[in-house]
Motif scaffolding. Sequence first.
Motif, PDB file in Angstrom:
ATOM      1  N   ILE A  32       4.681  41.763   1.670  1.00  0.00           N
ATOM      2  CA  ILE A  32       5.382  42.827   2.481  1.00  0.00           C
ATOM      3  C   ILE A  32       6.308  42.285   3.539  1.00  0.00           C
ATOM      4  CG2 ILE A  32       5.119  45.230   3.196  1.00  0.00           C
ATOM      5  CD1 ILE A  32       2.212  45.037   2.404  1.00  0.00           C
ATOM      6  N   LEU A  33       7.197  41.155   3.129  1.00  0.00           N
ATOM      7  CA  LEU A  33       8.106  40.589   4.140  1.00  0.00           C
ATOM      8  C   LEU A  33       9.429  41.375   4.357  1.00  0.00           C
ATOM      9  CD1 LEU A  33       7.200  36.991   3.299  1.00  0.00           C
ATOM     10  CD2 LEU A  33       6.270  38.605   5.560  1.00  0.00           C
ATOM     11  N   GLU A  34       9.788  42.403   3.223  1.00  0.00           N
ATOM     12  CA  GLU A  34      11.191  42.809   3.223  1.00  0.00           C
ATOM     13  C   GLU A  34      11.422  43.746   4.558  1.00  0.00           C
ATOM     14  OE1 GLU A  34      11.884  44.897  -0.341  1.00  0.00           O
ATOM     15  OE2 GLU A  34      12.938  42.907  -1.376  1.00  0.00           O
ATOM     16  N   LYS A  35      10.160  44.380   4.894  1.00  0.00           N
ATOM     17  CA  LYS A  35      10.591  45.625   5.898  1.00  0.00           C
ATOM     18  C   LYS A  35      10.250  44.928   7.120  1.00  0.00           C
ATOM     19  CE  LYS A  35       6.891  47.793   4.336  1.00  0.00           C
ATOM     20  NZ  LYS A  35       5.843  48.904   4.337  1.00  0.00           N
ATOM     21  N   LYS A  36       9.919  43.510   7.452  1.00  0.00           N
ATOM     22  CA  LYS A  36       9.664  42.876   8.647  1.00  0.00           C
ATOM     23  C   LYS A  36      11.110  42.219   9.021  1.00  0.00           C
ATOM     24  CE  LYS A  36       5.045  42.285   7.697  1.00  0.00           C
ATOM     25  NZ  LYS A  36       3.917  41.514   7.179  1.00  0.00           N
ATOM     26  N   SER A  37      11.311  42.396  10.391  1.00  0.00           N
ATOM     27  CA  SER A  37      12.626  41.818  10.957  1.00  0.00           C
ATOM     28  C   SER A  37      12.885  40.377  10.719  1.00  0.00           C
ATOM     29  CB  SER A  37      12.990  42.217  12.115  1.00  0.00           C
ATOM     30  OG  SER A  37      12.056  41.606  13.082  1.00  0.00           O
ATOM     31  N   PRO A  38      13.656  39.637  10.722  1.00  0.00           N
ATOM     32  CA  PRO A  38      13.738  38.103  10.563  1.00  0.00           C
ATOM     33  C   PRO A  38      13.171  37.707  12.063  1.00  0.00           C
ATOM     34  CG  PRO A  38      15.819  38.955   9.851  1.00  0.00           C
ATOM     35  CD  PRO A  38      15.143  40.062  10.432  1.00  0.00           C
ATOM     36  N   LYS A  39      13.320  38.225  13.208  1.00  0.00           N
ATOM     37  CA  LYS A  39      12.813  37.718  14.355  1.00  0.00           C
ATOM     38  C   LYS A  39      11.207  37.881  14.415  1.00  0.00           C
ATOM     39  CE  LYS A  39      12.850  38.855  19.236  1.00  0.00           C
ATOM     40  NZ  LYS A  39      13.329  39.939  20.250  1.00  0.00           N
ATOM     41  N   ARG A  40      10.746  38.733  13.927  1.00  0.00           N
ATOM     42  CA  ARG A  40       9.181  38.920  13.794  1.00  0.00           C
ATOM     43  C   ARG A  40       8.847  38.015  12.839  1.00  0.00           C
ATOM     44  NH1 ARG A  40       6.563  44.302  11.393  1.00  0.00           N
ATOM     45  NH2 ARG A  40       4.384  43.782  11.596  1.00  0.00           N
ATOM     46  N   LYS A  41       9.175  37.793  11.754  1.00  0.00           N
ATOM     47  CA  LYS A  41       9.108  36.698  10.717  1.00  0.00           C
ATOM     48  C   LYS A  41       9.014  35.275  11.369  1.00  0.00           C
ATOM     49  CE  LYS A  41      11.619  38.342   7.252  1.00  0.00           C
ATOM     50  NZ  LYS A  41      12.074  38.847   6.103  1.00  0.00           N
ATOM     51  N   ARG A  42       9.907  35.008  12.098  1.00  0.00           N
ATOM     52  CA  ARG A  42      10.127  33.790  12.837  1.00  0.00           C
ATOM     53  C   ARG A  42       9.095  33.565  13.803  1.00  0.00           C
ATOM     54  NH1 ARG A  42      15.260  34.712  13.764  1.00  0.00           N
ATOM     55  NH2 ARG A  42      15.296  35.344  15.787  1.00  0.00           N
ATOM     56  N   ASN A  43       8.517  34.665  14.599  1.00  0.00           N
ATOM     57  CA  ASN A  43       7.735  34.595  15.535  1.00  0.00           C
ATOM     58  C   ASN A  43       6.394  34.346  14.889  1.00  0.00           C
ATOM     59  OD1 ASN A  43       9.326  34.503  17.829  1.00  0.00           O
ATOM     60  ND2 ASN A  43       9.297  36.795  17.664  1.00  0.00           N
ATOM     61  N   LEU A  44       6.081  34.849  13.499  1.00  0.00           N
ATOM     62  CA  LEU A  44       5.026  34.805  12.955  1.00  0.00           C
ATOM     63  C   LEU A  44       4.504  33.015  12.628  1.00  0.00           C
ATOM     64  CD1 LEU A  44       4.835  38.045  10.938  1.00  0.00           C
ATOM     65  CD2 LEU A  44       3.137  37.418  12.823  1.00  0.00           C
ATOM     66  N   ARG A  45       5.428  32.473  12.382  1.00  0.00           N
ATOM     67  CA  ARG A  45       5.476  31.109  12.191  1.00  0.00           C
ATOM     68  C   ARG A  45       4.938  30.364  13.104  1.00  0.00           C
ATOM     69  NH1 ARG A  45      11.497  29.756  10.903  1.00  0.00           N
ATOM     70  NH2 ARG A  45      11.940  31.312   9.809  1.00  0.00           N
ATOM     71  N   LYS A  46       4.882  30.732  14.312  1.00  0.00           N
ATOM     72  CA  LYS A  46       4.526  29.847  15.530  1.00  0.00           C
ATOM     73  C   LYS A  46       2.997  29.994  15.713  1.00  0.00           C
ATOM     74  CE  LYS A  46       8.789  30.821  17.952  1.00  0.00           C
ATOM     75  NZ  LYS A  46       9.394  31.485  18.955  1.00  0.00           N
ATOM     76  N   ALA A  47       2.189  28.826  15.861  1.00  0.00           N
ATOM     77  CA  ALA A  47       0.865  28.842  16.242  1.00  0.00           C
ATOM     78  C   ALA A  47       0.823  29.672  17.600  1.00  0.00           C
ATOM     79  CB  ALA A  47       0.382  27.575  16.006  1.00  0.00           C
ATOM     80  N   THR A  48      -0.675  30.095  17.698  1.00  0.00           N
ATOM     81  CA  THR A  48      -0.846  30.582  19.108  1.00  0.00           C
ATOM     82  C   THR A  48      -2.545  30.350  19.490  1.00  0.00           C
ATOM     83  OG1 THR A  48      -0.965  32.445  20.412  1.00  0.00           O
ATOM     84  CG2 THR A  48      -1.677  32.921  18.059  1.00  0.00           C
ATOM     85  N   LEU A  49      -3.037  30.408  20.646  1.00  0.00           N
ATOM     86  CA  LEU A  49      -4.281  30.199  20.972  1.00  0.00           C
ATOM     87  C   LEU A  49      -5.328  31.241  20.696  1.00  0.00           C
ATOM     88  CD1 LEU A  49      -3.636  28.344  24.199  1.00  0.00           C
ATOM     89  CD2 LEU A  49      -3.973  27.220  22.183  1.00  0.00           C
ATOM     90  N   VAL A  50      -6.469  30.984  20.435  1.00  0.00           N
ATOM     91  CA  VAL A  50      -7.520  31.929  20.320  1.00  0.00           C
ATOM     92  C   VAL A  50      -7.753  32.853  21.533  1.00  0.00           C
ATOM     93  CG1 VAL A  50      -9.884  32.298  19.918  1.00  0.00           C
ATOM     94  CG2 VAL A  50      -8.541  30.842  18.541  1.00  0.00           C
ATOM     95  N   ALA A  51      -8.020  34.225  21.440  1.00  0.00           N
ATOM     96  CA  ALA A  51      -8.128  34.896  22.487  1.00  0.00           C
ATOM     97  C   ALA A  51      -9.329  34.401  23.493  1.00  0.00           C
ATOM     98  CB  ALA A  51      -8.210  36.249  22.270  1.00  0.00           C
ATOM     99  N   GLY A  52      -9.535  34.731  24.698  1.00  0.00           N
ATOM    100  CA  GLY A  52     -10.653  34.581  25.391  1.00  0.00           C
ATOM    101  C   GLY A  52     -11.733  35.083  24.793  1.00  0.00           C
ATOM    102  N   ALA A  53     -11.580  36.457  24.215  1.00  0.00           N
ATOM    103  CA  ALA A  53     -12.628  37.188  23.845  1.00  0.00           C
ATOM    104  C   ALA A  53     -13.379  36.507  22.684  1.00  0.00           C
ATOM    105  CB  ALA A  53     -12.292  38.648  23.662  1.00  0.00           C
ATOM    106  N   ASP A  54     -12.725  35.848  21.789  1.00  0.00           N
ATOM    107  CA  ASP A  54     -13.098  35.435  20.563  1.00  0.00           C
ATOM    108  C   ASP A  54     -13.446  34.021  20.661  1.00  0.00           C
ATOM    109  OD1 ASP A  54     -12.469  37.713  19.113  1.00  0.00           O
ATOM    110  OD2 ASP A  54     -10.516  37.100  19.100  1.00  0.00           O
ATOM    111  N   PHE A  55     -13.218  33.385  22.107  1.00  0.00           N
ATOM    112  CA  PHE A  55     -13.465  31.718  22.140  1.00  0.00           C
ATOM    113  C   PHE A  55     -15.063  31.284  21.787  1.00  0.00           C
ATOM    114  CE2 PHE A  55     -14.314  27.939  24.774  1.00  0.00           C
ATOM    115  CZ  PHE A  55     -13.249  27.220  24.307  1.00  0.00           C
ATOM    116  N   GLY A  56     -16.116  32.278  22.416  1.00  0.00           N
ATOM    117  CA  GLY A  56     -17.201  31.761  21.957  1.00  0.00           C
ATOM    118  C   GLY A  56     -17.620  32.018  20.770  1.00  0.00           C
ATOM    119  N   ARG A  57     -17.199  32.767  19.731  1.00  0.00           N
ATOM    120  CA  ARG A  57     -17.503  32.719  18.468  1.00  0.00           C
ATOM    121  C   ARG A  57     -17.032  31.807  17.926  1.00  0.00           C
ATOM    122  NH1 ARG A  57     -17.113  38.861  18.112  1.00  0.00           N
ATOM    123  NH2 ARG A  57     -14.858  38.749  18.649  1.00  0.00           N
TER     124      ARG A  57
END
Length: 65
Positions: A32-57
Amino acid sequence: MPKIKTRRAAAKRFTVTGSGEFKRNKAFKSHILEKKSPKRKRNLRKATLVAGADFGRVKNMLPNG
């Protein structure tokens, strides 16, 4: 005590950074990528860090991490 087994599903999804945090990929990038903007799809490519709330799990699932 026996060794704690690593959850293989988690090991495939998370990697440990040098400072001990967990890196993860973002969701919502597979279909379902057609309705997502190119900027949004580009930012989804980047990795990120696990949130603090989920770190323990995540830490429990990766005992050697």
